[in-house]
Design an enzyme around this catalytic site. Structure first.
Site, PDB file in Angstrom:
ATOM      1  N   GLU A  17      -8.189   1.362   6.032  1.00 35.78           N
ATOM      2  CA  GLU A  17      -9.208   1.862   5.584  1.00 35.78           C
ATOM      3  C   GLU A  17      -9.852   1.483   4.237  1.00 35.78           C
ATOM      4  O   GLU A  17     -11.279   1.753   3.930  1.00 35.78           O
ATOM      5  CB  GLU A  17      -8.388   3.133   4.405  1.00 35.78           C
ATOM      6  CG  GLU A  17      -7.377   3.819   4.740  1.00 35.78           C
ATOM      7  CD  GLU A  17      -5.909   2.913   5.088  1.00 35.78           C
ATOM      8  OE1 GLU A  17      -5.927   2.013   4.840  1.00 35.78           O
ATOM      9  OE2 GLU A  17      -4.980   4.231   4.745  1.00 35.78           O
TER      10      GLU A  17
ATOM     11  N   CYS B  47      -2.580   4.311   1.133  1.00 37.38           N
ATOM     12  CA  CYS B  47      -1.765   4.689   0.113  1.00 37.38           C
ATOM     13  C   CYS B  47      -2.465   5.604  -1.211  1.00 37.38           C
ATOM     14  O   CYS B  47      -3.896   5.666  -0.489  1.00 37.38           O
ATOM     15  CB  CYS B  47      -1.766   3.414  -0.173  1.00 37.38           C
ATOM     16  SG  CYS B  47      -3.333   2.403  -0.339  1.00 37.38           S
TER      17      CYS B  47
ATOM     18  N   HIS C 274      -6.112  -3.189   3.298  1.00 40.22           N
ATOM     19  CA  HIS C 274      -5.916  -2.414   4.195  1.00 40.22           C
ATOM     20  C   HIS C 274      -6.817  -2.484   5.545  1.00 40.22           C
ATOM     21  O   HIS C 274      -7.775  -2.167   5.371  1.00 40.22           O
ATOM     22  CB  HIS C 274      -5.272  -0.909   3.202  1.00 40.22           C
ATOM     23  CG  HIS C 274      -3.909  -1.439   2.757  1.00 40.22           C
ATOM     24  ND1 HIS C 274      -3.311  -0.486   2.148  1.00 40.22           N
ATOM     25  CD2 HIS C 274      -3.353  -2.452   2.179  1.00 40.22           C
ATOM     26  CE1 HIS C 274      -2.186  -1.383   1.638  1.00 40.22           C
ATOM     27  NE2 HIS C 274      -1.920  -1.958   1.566  1.00 40.22           N
TER      28      HIS C 274
ATOM     29  N   CYS D   8      -6.317   3.267  -1.168  1.00 37.95           N
ATOM     30  CA  CYS D   8      -6.708   3.921  -0.151  1.00 37.95           C
ATOM     31  C   CYS D   8      -7.702   5.318  -0.674  1.00 37.95           C
ATOM     32  O   CYS D   8      -8.751   5.286  -0.368  1.00 37.95           O
ATOM     33  CB  CYS D   8      -6.487   3.595   1.263  1.00 37.95           C
ATOM     34  SG  CYS D   8      -6.027   1.318   1.594  1.00 37.95           S
TER      35      CYS D   8
END
Lengths: 147, 147
Positions: free
Chosen positions: B57, B85, B55, B88
């Site tokens: 992040e 999420c 992801h 993260c």
């Protein structure tokens, strides 16, 4: 120890945790198994990599995905010596891990203190295998750190 | 657009999201800012890297830690175009991020649907900046995917 049992694979994860211990990392180890074959081994490397995200499970999930050429690990089992934190549980959700076996519980930062929806609904979770040994290694580590 | 404002940095994150869109990745972008300097830029690369953990992040946090030579990012601000999420958010906990600014909300997988203890108690969270634009990009992406 019989081959290909949960105990066998958790012991492989314990070996990883012991390497972490020797390298002055918080001793957590993980392996990922696909069709009775260990396809990824990792241990916590947050200090060595200077990266707070470098938990054993994160490194193992990325390594297993590389090994399989698939970001989904639904046919794989993760064996890890400590209950995954929410970051690692979240990673297991996105990779749709088939099973998670963890040894020691982590009442402070483990995912289980939160909603069960952190874990993918298809992921089976089993806890407690070799928990005493995994906890002892962690206790020894923090004792060593204080001295 | 004025330099060094939250809008400026969120726009930098939006630029990353647009690159993800062009590369057929779910369009989420992130930057990490330390003392008004962007020290990490990343966008979602789960497809390209075949890694469900990639992801925006996560990649930005690892990159920022490398940049600073510190696994703690308490003086840093994360700007991300979608609510993180739990994976993260968990990563932001371990790295002790100073601030998180996110644009669009994610009612399905965002961390906010869970306990607030996912986030580090010292991390400030601000939501909604450029939310409409970030959501539009995501909607456009899923519309493109269906066609």
């Amino acid at each position: 120890m019989d081959l290909f049992t949960d105990e066998y694979f958790m012991n492989e994860a314990m070996k990883m945790a012991k390497i972490a211990f020797e390298e002055n990392e918080i001793p957590v180890g993980a392996v990922i198994v696909c069709r009775n074959k260990v396809i990824a081994r990792a241990y916590n490397q947050t200090e060595k990599l200077t990266d707070a995200t470098a938990h054993a499970e994160m490194l193992a999930i990325t390594s297993a995905a590389n090994s399989l050429g698939s970001k989904y690990l639904n046919e794989c089992k993760l064996y890890v010596t400590l209950e995954p934190c929410v970051m690692c549980a979240g990673a297991s959700f996105w990779s749709q891990l088939g099973e998670i076996h963890y040894a020691a519980s982590d009442p402070n930062r483990g995912f289980a203190r939160l909603s069960e929806t952190v874990i993918h609904p298809k992921t089976k979770v089993k806890a407690g295998l070799m928990a005493a040994e995994a906890k002892q290694l962690l206790d020894d580590f923090f004792k060593k750190l204080r001295n």
